[in-house]
Enzyme design. Structure first.
Site, PDB file in Angstrom:
ATOM      1  CG  HIS A   4      -0.153  -0.202   2.188  1.00 58.33           C
ATOM      2  ND1 HIS A   4       0.225   1.515   2.906  1.00 58.33           N
ATOM      3  CD2 HIS A   4       0.302  -1.057   3.505  1.00 58.33           C
ATOM      4  CE1 HIS A   4       0.589   0.753   4.598  1.00 58.33           C
ATOM      5  NE2 HIS A   4       0.574  -0.665   4.312  1.00 58.33           N
ATOM      6  CD  GLU A 108       1.631  -5.407   8.162  1.00 55.78           C
ATOM      7  OE1 GLU A 108       2.204  -7.360   8.219  1.00 55.78           O
ATOM      8  OE2 GLU A 108       2.708  -4.395   7.823  1.00 55.78           O
TER       9      GLU A 108
END
Length: 256
Positions: A4, A108
């Site tokens: 990202h 994550e």
């Protein structure tokens, strides 16, 4: 695999400093001015994703590279938005449109940081209406727990599980995964590849082919390298002409 772009949690850590961020600020939803719980992209992060979009457009048009056939993304907002900005508007084949699948285990590493707590399924659907959800995706985040940190072995186990699931049920040749630096490293460990830190807004092209040369950093080439076997190809979004190969167990991959 793509990381990202810069999120507000990244900017907050830079502003407060890592010790203060880890010990205090990261466990809050924000500071009254900025919210970093399930962090959104900063303007810098948006521009990073758009730069990768330009990179892909160049590869598809001039490089004649095959675009992804299927798309997967982490359920965290920064990845959902990065995926949307990266692939929307590209000249994609009709048979392989950008319709990403949100997969829980591409998130994550789970920590006490509120940036690792995802939004509800309803919120994701509202903000990203064209995205699909994997079967069994829960309405509320079932994994984030206040003041709990996921052990690395646990993360690697669920990373292997999600990769096995994708490879078992998806026979596409070219697959896109939008995720996070820590999770990308975990996914690579699960494939017995050399794991390293992914720069924000960049993508890794992962393959399994013999390669006799590699680069030990993003822009510096090592002319003589005994690399053979698996390799990771890094194409830098800020310079389409650069391709970096970090070979398994031979080259130390760079952070810069």
């Amino acid at each position: 695999m793509g990381r990202h772009g810069e999120g507000y949690h990244n900017a907050a850590e830079s502003y407060f400093g890592t010790p203060a961020w880890n010990c205090y600020w990261s466990e809050l939803d924000g500071n009254g001015t900025v919210t970093w719980a399930d962090a959104k992209l900063t303007e810098v992060g948006v521009q990073q994703a758009l730069r990768v979009n330009k990179f892909w457009a160049n590869l598809i048009k001039d490089g004649k590279i095959s675009p992804p056939e299927t798309y997967y993304t982490s359920p965290l907002y920064r990845c959902l938005d990065t995926a949307r900005l990266t692939f929307t508007g590209l000249d994609l084949p009709r048979k392989s449109p950008f319709v990403p699948v949100v997969k829980e285990f591409l998130r994550e590493g789970i920590s006490a940081h509120t940036c690792d707590r995802r939004s509800s399924k309803s919120s994701i659907r509202q903000n990203f209406p064209g995205f699909k959800f994997e079967k069994g995706f829960a309405e509320e985040d079932p994994y984030w727990t206040e003041l709990y940190a996921e052990p690395r072995d646990n993360q690697d186990a669920r990373s292997k599980a999600v990769v096995d699931d994708i490879f078992t049920n998806d026979d596409s040749t070219h697959i896109s995964i939008s995720s996070h630096s820590g999770e990308i490293a975990s996914l690579l460990r699960g494939k017995s590849l050399h794991s390293f830190y992914a720069l924000r807004g960049n993508r890794l092209m992962v393959s399994h082919s013999p390669r006799s040369s590699c680069l030990q950093s993003q822009h510096r080439c090592r002319d003589s390298c005994p690399c053979q076997g698996d390799y990771v190809e890094w194409r830098c979004a800020s310079d389409y002409d650069v391709a970096v190969y970090a070979a398994k167990d031979v080259c130390g991959a760079a952070d810069n």
